[in-house]
Design an enzyme around this catalytic site. Structure first.
Site, mmCIF file in Angstrom:
data_model
loop_
_atom_site.group_PDB
_atom_site.id
_atom_site.type_symbol
_atom_site.label_atom_id
_atom_site.label_comp_id
_atom_site.label_asym_id
_atom_site.label_seq_id
_atom_site.Cartn_x
_atom_site.Cartn_y
_atom_site.Cartn_z
ATOM 1 N N ASN A 1 0.848 -1.192 0.000
ATOM 2 C CA ASN A 1 0.000 0.000 0.000
ATOM 3 C C ASN A 1 0.888 1.247 0.000
ATOM 4 O OD1 ASN A 1 0.577 0.720 2.880
ATOM 5 N ND2 ASN A 1 -0.361 -1.286 3.186
ATOM 6 N N LYS B 1 8.897 -17.134 -10.735
ATOM 7 C CA LYS B 1 8.199 -15.964 -11.276
ATOM 8 C C LYS B 1 6.994 -16.428 -12.094
ATOM 9 C CE LYS B 1 8.880 -12.014 -14.251
ATOM 10 N NZ LYS B 1 9.587 -11.541 -15.427
ATOM 11 N N PHE C 1 -4.562 2.976 14.410
ATOM 12 C CA PHE C 1 -4.859 4.027 13.445
ATOM 13 C C PHE C 1 -5.958 3.526 12.517
ATOM 14 C CE2 PHE C 1 -1.987 7.734 13.503
ATOM 15 C CZ PHE C 1 -1.296 7.418 14.656
ATOM 16 N N LYS D 1 -13.847 -0.129 15.142
ATOM 17 C CA LYS D 1 -12.495 -0.722 15.273
ATOM 18 C C LYS D 1 -12.028 -0.674 16.734
ATOM 19 C CE LYS D 1 -11.152 0.546 10.690
ATOM 20 N NZ LYS D 1 -10.409 1.472 9.846
HETATM 21 N N1 CTP Z 1 -3.904 -3.685 11.892
HETATM 22 C C1 CTP Z 1 -3.282 -4.746 12.466
HETATM 23 N N2 CTP Z 1 -3.174 -5.941 11.809
HETATM 24 C C2 CTP Z 1 -3.715 -6.107 10.604
HETATM 25 C C3 CTP Z 1 -4.385 -5.024 10.003
HETATM 26 C C4 CTP Z 1 -4.467 -3.828 10.669
HETATM 27 O O1 CTP Z 1 -2.787 -4.598 13.578
HETATM 28 N N3 CTP Z 1 -3.596 -7.264 10.009
HETATM 29 C C5 CTP Z 1 -3.991 -2.426 12.630
HETATM 30 C C6 CTP Z 1 -3.360 -1.229 11.960
HETATM 31 O O2 CTP Z 1 -2.003 -1.084 12.301
HETATM 32 C C7 CTP Z 1 -4.190 -0.073 12.442
HETATM 33 C C8 CTP Z 1 -5.563 -0.701 12.603
HETATM 34 O O3 CTP Z 1 -5.352 -2.094 12.792
HETATM 35 O O4 CTP Z 1 -3.789 0.366 13.710
HETATM 36 C C9 CTP Z 1 -6.378 -0.502 11.364
HETATM 37 O O5 CTP Z 1 -7.431 -1.375 11.381
HETATM 38 P P1 CTP Z 1 -8.034 -2.030 10.052
HETATM 39 O O6 CTP Z 1 -9.291 -2.671 10.443
HETATM 40 O O7 CTP Z 1 -7.058 -2.837 9.334
HETATM 41 O O8 CTP Z 1 -8.244 -0.739 9.293
HETATM 42 P P2 CTP Z 1 -8.506 -0.632 7.850
HETATM 43 O O9 CTP Z 1 -7.592 -1.468 7.040
HETATM 44 O O10 CTP Z 1 -8.523 0.832 7.599
HETATM 45 O O11 CTP Z 1 -9.964 -1.285 7.911
HETATM 46 P P3 CTP Z 1 -10.841 -1.849 6.741
HETATM 47 O O12 CTP Z 1 -9.886 -2.558 5.865
HETATM 48 O O13 CTP Z 1 -11.786 -2.734 7.435
HETATM 49 O O14 CTP Z 1 -11.421 -0.619 6.145
#
Ligand code: CTP
Length: 397
Positions: free
Chosen positions: A209, A288, A323, A337
Site C-alpha cells: 500500500n 516468477k 490508526f 475498530k
Molecule cells: N492492523 C493490524 N493488523 C492487521 C491489520 C491492521 O494490527 N492485520 C492495525 C493497523 O495497524 C491499524 C488498525 O489495525 O492500527 C487498522 O485497522 P483495520 O481494520 O485494518 O483498518 P482498515 O484497514 O482501515 O480497515 P478496513 O480494511 O476494514 O477498512
C-alpha cells in the site's frame, strides 16, 4: 524546538572541530542561544570568529580575557546554560572533565554547569580504545554525562575504525531529546509499528500500500524526545532508521506480527501506526509467474490482525492505540475498530481530506476513545504525534 534554551557548545582541538561550525549553525536554526567555548588548541583548527558570526555571540577561549561582559565570565556562562555539548571532545578534555581538572575557560565553565551534559569523543581509534580513555568515559557516565559514541570510518590519520565525530544531525537529535521537551514519558516503554507491509506473490512481485511510515516514525521520535524507551517495528520505507531507539525491520504482515507480539509483554504503550496488509496471496509462487491468457485471479487469505491479538492478550496496565484510515463514515467506522480490536485509542483520518493523505508531512486526526472524541486541526505529523502521546499518557494514568 530549542527556543529559550542556551546551549554551551564546547569545541576542543581535533580535526572534527570544523564540523562544530555546522552544529552551531544548526542549533541556531532551531532557535537556541548558542554560546561557544573553545580550548586554545581548537583555535588552531577553526577561528573563534567563525562561531561568533554563526551564533551572534562572543566565543570564549581565554579565562582571563579582560573584554568579557561579566566580572566572573565562566560562572555567568554556566548559570545561563541549559545544556552542555562538547563536540568534538579530545581524549585530553575527556580525561580532564572526568577528573574535575579545570585549567582553562572550557573546563572551568563546565565544572560550574548543573544541567544535562553531552560529550562526543572524537580521536584516533587506538586513543579511543585505550583503556584509560574508556575508563574516563565510564567515569563521565557515572557523573551523569551522556557519552555519544563516535562514528566509524576513515579518520584524519588514515586509520579505519571508531573515532569520528558523529554528524551534526545526529548530535542535534541527542540535544533535542535532552532539553527540547518535558520528559513526561520517562520510564515508559513504547512500541511503535510503522510503514506498509509487503506480501509476496512470487520472487519478483508483492502486494502493498502507499504508506510511507512518516506518521509512525513521528510518534516514535516524539516518544523518544519525551523520555520514553522506544522500539520501532518498521515495514519497508524510504526513511532512515531513526536514532535514539532500536528499529526492527520487517517485510510481511506475519513478520510484523512476530516482531510486535514478541515485544508485547515489554511494552507499556503500543501504537500500531503501520498499514498492515489485511490480505496476502494464499500461496507464494517459488518461481516468477509468467503471463498466461488474458487475466489472472489471485486467491488471497486474511493476515492475522495484530492489534486485535494485542487487544485479546493485553497485560494489565498496558495502553493500546490503533490508526484508522477511512474515505467515508470516519467516526462510525473507527469506533467499531476501537471496540472490535479492544484498543484504548483510535487515531482516525480521512484520506480524502487535504493534508491527511499518504506521504505528506501533515495529518488531520480525530482521536477516538471510550472517553469521547477529539478533533485535531491540520498539524505537522510531529505535532499530531504529540497529541496522540498526550492522549495515551492520560489513558495510562
Ligand atoms: N492492523 C493490524 N493488523 C492487521 C491489520 C491492521 O494490527 N492485520 C492495525 C493497523 O495497524 C491499524 C488498525 O489495525 O492500527 C487498522 O485497522 P483495520 O481494520 O485494518 O483498518 P482498515 O484497514 O482501515 O480497515 P478496513 O480494511 O476494514 O477498512
Amino acid at each position: 524546538m530549542l527556543k529559550n534554551k542556551t546551549i554551551l557548545l564546547g569545541v576542543t582541538g581535533g580535526i572534527a572541530a570544523y564540523k562544530a561550525a555546522y552544529l552551531a549553525s544548526a542549533l541556531v536554526k532551531l532557535h537556541a542561544c548558542v554560546e561557544v567555548v573553545m580550548t586554545a588548541n581548537a583555535t588552531q583548527f577553526i577561528p573563534p570568529l567563525t562561531f561568533e558570526q554563526l551564533t551572534g555571540n562572543r566565543c570564549a577561549v581565554d579565562t582571563f580575557d579582560r573584554n568579557f561582559p561579566h566580572k566572573v565570565e565562566h560562572i555567568a556562562l554556566a548559570d545561563k546554560t541549559d545544556l552542555v555539548l562538547i563536540a568534538p571532545a579530545t581524549a585530553n578534555v575527556c580525561a580532564k572533565l572526568a577528573h574535575g581538572i579545570a585549567d582553562d575557560m572550557l573546563t572551568t565553565t563546565v565544572l560550574a554547569c548543573r544541567g544535562p551534559k553531552l560529550i562526543a569523543p572524537a580521536m584516533n581509534t587506538k586513543m579511543y580504545e585505550n583503556q584509560v580513555t574508556q575508563d574516563n568515559l565510564d567515569l563521565l557516565r557515572r557523573y551523569g554525562w551522556e557519552v555519544i559514541a563516535p562514528a566509524e570510518g576513515r579518520l584524519a590519520c588514515g586509520a579505519l575504525g571508531p573515532g569520528k565525530m558523529p554528524e551534526p544531525e545526529l548530535l542535534i537529535q541527542h540535544v533535542l531529546r535532552a532539553v527540547a521537551m518535558p520528559h513526561d514519558l520517562a520510564g515508559k516503554r513504547v512500541l511503535v509499528s510503522a510503514g506498509p507491509t509487503r506480501e509476496a506473490i512470487d520472487p519478483v512481485r508483492f502486494l502493498s500500500n502507499h504508506s510511507t511510515g512518516k506518521m509512525g516514525y513521528a510518534v516514535a521520535k516524539m516518544a523518544a524526545f519525551r523520555g520514553a524507551e522506544v522500539v520501532l517495528v518498521s515495514g519497508p520505507t524510504a526513511l532512515e532508521p531513526p536514532p535514539l531507539m532500536e528499529t526492527v525491520p520487517v517485510v510481511s504482515a506475519q513478520e510484523m506480527f512476530d516482531a510486535v507480539t514478541a515485544r508485547q509483554d515489554w511494552a507499556d504503550i503500543i501504537v500500531m501506526a503501520a498499514a498492515v496488509a489485511d490480505y496476502a496471496p494464499a500461496e507464494v509462487s517459488d518461481d516468477k509467474l509468467k503471463k498466461d491468457g488474458a487475466g489472472l485471479t489471485l486467491p488471497l487469505r486474511r493476515t492475522r490482525d495484530i492489534l486485535g491479538w494485542l487487544g485479546e492478550h493485553r497485560r494489565a496496565g498496558q495502553v493500546l492505540c490503533g490508526f484508522s484510515m477511512e474515505t467515508r463514515d470516519l467516526v462510525e467506522n473507527s469506533r467499531l475498530k476501537l471496540e472490535k480490536k479492544g484498543a484504548d485509542l483510535i487515531c482516525a483520518n480521512n484520506l480524502k481530506q487535504a493534508g491527511a493523505g499518504f506521504g505528506v508531512d501533515t495529518n488531520v486526526l480525530t482521536l477516538i476513545s471510550a472517553k469521547g472524541i477529539e478533533e485535531l486541526p491540520l498539524l505537522s505529523k510531529e505535532a499530531a504525534a504529540n497529541h496522540v502521546l498526550d492522549a495515551l499518557l492520560a489513558l495510562s494514568r
